[in-house]
Scaffold this motif. Structure first.
Motif, PDB file in Angstrom:
ATOM      1  N   ASN A   1       0.842  -1.298  -0.030  1.00  0.00           N
ATOM      2  CA  ASN A   1      -0.069  -0.086   0.085  1.00  0.00           C
ATOM      3  C   ASN A   1       0.746   1.143  -0.023  1.00  0.00           C
ATOM      4  O   ASN A   1       0.502   2.291  -0.272  1.00  0.00           O
ATOM      5  CB  ASN A   1      -0.959  -0.010   1.309  1.00  0.00           C
ATOM      6  CG  ASN A   1      -1.858  -1.144   1.448  1.00  0.00           C
ATOM      7  OD1 ASN A   1      -2.085  -1.825   0.397  1.00  0.00           O
ATOM      8  ND2 ASN A   1      -2.513  -1.360   2.433  1.00  0.00           N
TER       9      ASN A   1
ATOM     10  N   LEU B   1      -6.250   4.031   2.236  1.00  0.00           N
ATOM     11  CA  LEU B   1      -6.738   3.295   3.255  1.00  0.00           C
ATOM     12  C   LEU B   1      -7.829   2.194   2.533  1.00  0.00           C
ATOM     13  O   LEU B   1      -8.076   2.454   1.848  1.00  0.00           O
ATOM     14  CB  LEU B   1      -7.713   3.841   4.345  1.00  0.00           C
ATOM     15  CG  LEU B   1      -8.080   3.207   5.340  1.00  0.00           C
ATOM     16  CD1 LEU B   1      -8.505   4.422   6.650  1.00  0.00           C
ATOM     17  CD2 LEU B   1      -9.662   2.799   4.883  1.00  0.00           C
TER      18      LEU B   1
ATOM     19  N   TYR C   1     -11.077   1.705  -1.366  1.00  0.00           N
ATOM     20  CA  TYR C   1      -9.675   2.588  -1.281  1.00  0.00           C
ATOM     21  C   TYR C   1     -10.084   3.802  -0.930  1.00  0.00           C
ATOM     22  O   TYR C   1     -10.911   4.597  -1.653  1.00  0.00           O
ATOM     23  CB  TYR C   1      -9.024   2.552  -2.702  1.00  0.00           C
ATOM     24  CG  TYR C   1      -8.417   1.292  -2.799  1.00  0.00           C
ATOM     25  CD1 TYR C   1      -6.859   1.326  -3.031  1.00  0.00           C
ATOM     26  CD2 TYR C   1      -8.867   0.081  -3.133  1.00  0.00           C
ATOM     27  CE1 TYR C   1      -6.142   0.066  -3.115  1.00  0.00           C
ATOM     28  CE2 TYR C   1      -8.252  -1.124  -3.436  1.00  0.00           C
ATOM     29  CZ  TYR C   1      -7.002  -1.185  -3.499  1.00  0.00           C
ATOM     30  OH  TYR C   1      -6.272  -2.157  -3.498  1.00  0.00           O
TER      31      TYR C   1
ATOM     32  N   TYR D   1       1.096   3.815   9.124  1.00  0.00           N
ATOM     33  CA  TYR D   1       0.263   2.790   9.188  1.00  0.00           C
ATOM     34  C   TYR D   1      -0.641   2.418  10.522  1.00  0.00           C
ATOM     35  O   TYR D   1      -1.613   2.120  10.226  1.00  0.00           O
ATOM     36  CB  TYR D   1       1.135   1.413   8.699  1.00  0.00           C
ATOM     37  CG  TYR D   1       1.228   1.147   7.450  1.00  0.00           C
ATOM     38  CD1 TYR D   1       0.341   0.668   6.820  1.00  0.00           C
ATOM     39  CD2 TYR D   1       2.540   1.312   6.937  1.00  0.00           C
ATOM     40  CE1 TYR D   1       0.393   0.426   5.433  1.00  0.00           C
ATOM     41  CE2 TYR D   1       2.739   0.980   5.474  1.00  0.00           C
ATOM     42  CZ  TYR D   1       1.897   0.557   4.848  1.00  0.00           C
ATOM     43  OH  TYR D   1       1.985   0.146   3.514  1.00  0.00           O
TER      44      TYR D   1
ATOM     45  N   VAL E   1      -3.345   4.822  10.316  1.00  0.00           N
ATOM     46  CA  VAL E   1      -4.679   4.470   9.104  1.00  0.00           C
ATOM     47  C   VAL E   1      -5.295   3.487   9.703  1.00  0.00           C
ATOM     48  O   VAL E   1      -6.498   3.184   9.466  1.00  0.00           O
ATOM     49  CB  VAL E   1      -3.559   4.312   8.099  1.00  0.00           C
ATOM     50  CG1 VAL E   1      -4.580   3.633   6.913  1.00  0.00           C
ATOM     51  CG2 VAL E   1      -3.137   5.671   7.407  1.00  0.00           C
ATOM     52  N   ARG E   2      -4.774   2.275  10.181  1.00  0.00           N
ATOM     53  CA  ARG E   2      -5.473   1.009  10.575  1.00  0.00           C
ATOM     54  C   ARG E   2      -6.412   1.385  11.740  1.00  0.00           C
ATOM     55  O   ARG E   2      -7.584   0.872  11.616  1.00  0.00           O
ATOM     56  CB  ARG E   2      -4.169  -0.039  11.190  1.00  0.00           C
ATOM     57  CG  ARG E   2      -5.107  -1.212  11.420  1.00  0.00           C
ATOM     58  CD  ARG E   2      -3.850  -2.516  11.581  1.00  0.00           C
ATOM     59  NE  ARG E   2      -3.065  -2.291  12.984  1.00  0.00           N
ATOM     60  CZ  ARG E   2      -1.804  -1.608  12.504  1.00  0.00           C
ATOM     61  NH1 ARG E   2      -1.525  -1.800  11.522  1.00  0.00           N
ATOM     62  NH2 ARG E   2      -1.218  -1.257  13.759  1.00  0.00           N
TER      63      ARG E   2
ATOM     64  N   ALA F   1      -9.291   2.867   9.994  1.00  0.00           N
ATOM     65  CA  ALA F   1     -10.047   1.960   9.166  1.00  0.00           C
ATOM     66  C   ALA F   1     -10.706   1.280  10.130  1.00  0.00           C
ATOM     67  O   ALA F   1     -11.775   0.757   9.530  1.00  0.00           O
ATOM     68  CB  ALA F   1      -8.944   1.064   8.490  1.00  0.00           C
TER      69      ALA F   1
ATOM     70  N   TYR G   1     -10.130  -4.578   7.903  1.00  0.00           N
ATOM     71  CA  TYR G   1      -9.345  -3.419   8.269  1.00  0.00           C
ATOM     72  C   TYR G   1      -7.850  -3.733   8.618  1.00  0.00           C
ATOM     73  O   TYR G   1      -7.223  -2.635   8.509  1.00  0.00           O
ATOM     74  CB  TYR G   1      -9.994  -2.567   9.355  1.00  0.00           C
ATOM     75  CG  TYR G   1      -9.813  -3.069  10.601  1.00  0.00           C
ATOM     76  CD1 TYR G   1      -8.765  -2.772  11.458  1.00  0.00           C
ATOM     77  CD2 TYR G   1     -10.926  -3.720  11.141  1.00  0.00           C
ATOM     78  CE1 TYR G   1      -8.682  -3.466  12.732  1.00  0.00           C
ATOM     79  CE2 TYR G   1     -10.829  -4.308  12.493  1.00  0.00           C
ATOM     80  CZ  TYR G   1      -9.856  -4.054  13.195  1.00  0.00           C
ATOM     81  OH  TYR G   1      -9.788  -4.911  14.544  1.00  0.00           O
TER      82      TYR G   1
ATOM     83  N   ASN H   1      -4.491  -2.820   6.531  1.00  0.00           N
ATOM     84  CA  ASN H   1      -3.787  -1.583   6.590  1.00  0.00           C
ATOM     85  C   ASN H   1      -2.607  -1.698   7.418  1.00  0.00           C
ATOM     86  O   ASN H   1      -2.582  -0.868   8.425  1.00  0.00           O
ATOM     87  CB  ASN H   1      -4.946  -0.534   6.955  1.00  0.00           C
ATOM     88  CG  ASN H   1      -5.859  -0.363   5.951  1.00  0.00           C
ATOM     89  OD1 ASN H   1      -5.689   0.315   5.002  1.00  0.00           O
ATOM     90  ND2 ASN H   1      -7.205  -1.033   6.317  1.00  0.00           N
TER      91      ASN H   1
END
Length: 273
Positions: A113, A125, A171, A180, A183-184, A187, A220, A223
């Protein structure tokens, strides 16, 4: 097809025996679609999923390019904490590299990613809508539309594509602004909001054994650094030689099925759109 390339071998080998589709057909697809495929691979480490005996064989993953990488193909040396070693990833930045990787038996292309220039900051994401064997594709569509509803409420732009297998990927562009972990976490929040809209058919439970048989998993955890999914326009080692196809949201409605998008019609679709 660049049949004169020295590295192209066994092009007549059947990769999809039921459909009569060969390795040469796969290489030809990637050559024809290179203009569309390469932007989603450029400067991204690739995890190689290889099916050198076609789709009837399980195939195998390998990440380290090792001795298979010719000197003209780009590689990225990235430290892997899990194995405590440097992994030499292939990076696909041009047509020759794309065809070389396809010739290895990589039916699908699995990029990170994030890029080699920002390895710890993903460009997007992803919510991976992953159904069970007991779900219909209409269930996947319902979850995708619930995802769109959540994004619209939050005024977030998202794009979707078929996975090329049984699911769908959504996306959200991030332009490598965040790490990350953040972002996770975000998500997970989005996945929870989607689950709250369609709780009867969705789950956030990672363990397959703990899920109910008819639940769509909203994943999720994709991510995370080093996780990969089949890229946009990637072929999948599935019956029919299906392709992971980007969709307009207006196309996402009950009755849609991923089997509609294959190596035989994808070029015609992108030319039209």
């Amino acid at each position: 097809m660049k049949k004169t390339a020295a590295f192209l071998t066994n092009l007549a080998k059947l990769y999809w025996p039921d459909e009569g589709i060969t390795k040469g057909d796969l290489v030809n697809y990637y050559e024809t679609m290179a203009t569309y495929v390469l932007p989603y691979l450029k400067n991204r480490p690739l995890s190689l999923k290889r099916n050198p005996n076609g789709i009837k064989d399980q195939g195998f993953f390998h990440k380290d390019a090792g001795d298979i990488a010719p000197d003209w193909i780009k590689t990225a040396d990235i430290y892997a904490e899990s194995s405590d070693k440097i992994i030499h990833y292939l990076v696909c930045n041009n047509l020759k590299s794309l065809l070389f990787i396809a010739n290895l038996g990589c039916i699908e292309m699995n990029p990170w990613n994030s890029t080699v220039t920002h390895p710890d900051k993903p460009d997007y994401l992803i919510l991976d809508i992953d159904p069970s064997d007991d779900n219909s594709y209409d269930d996947v569509i319902d979850v995708a539309l619930a995802t769109k509803e959540v994004l619209d409420k939050l005024k977030i732009t998202g794009c979707c594509k078929t996975s090329g297998a049984s699911g769908m990927h959504v996306y959200i562009p991030l332009h490598h602004k965040y790490g990350y972990d953040l972002v996770r976490d975000f998500a997970k929040m989005l996945a929870t909001m989607v689950h709250d809209l369609v709780p009867a058919i969705t789950t956030l439970e990672r363990s397959i054994s703990k899920r109910k048989k008819n639940e769509v998993y909203i994943d999720y955890l994709q991510n995370s650094r080093g996780q990969t999914l089949a890229s946009t326009y990637s072929v999948r080692p599935k019956p029919g030689a299906t392709v992971s196809a980007p969709l307009e949201w207006q196309e996402v409605k009950r009755g849609l099925h991923p089997s509609k998008f294959t190596i035989k019609n994808m070029k015609k679709r992108v030319d039209k759109k």
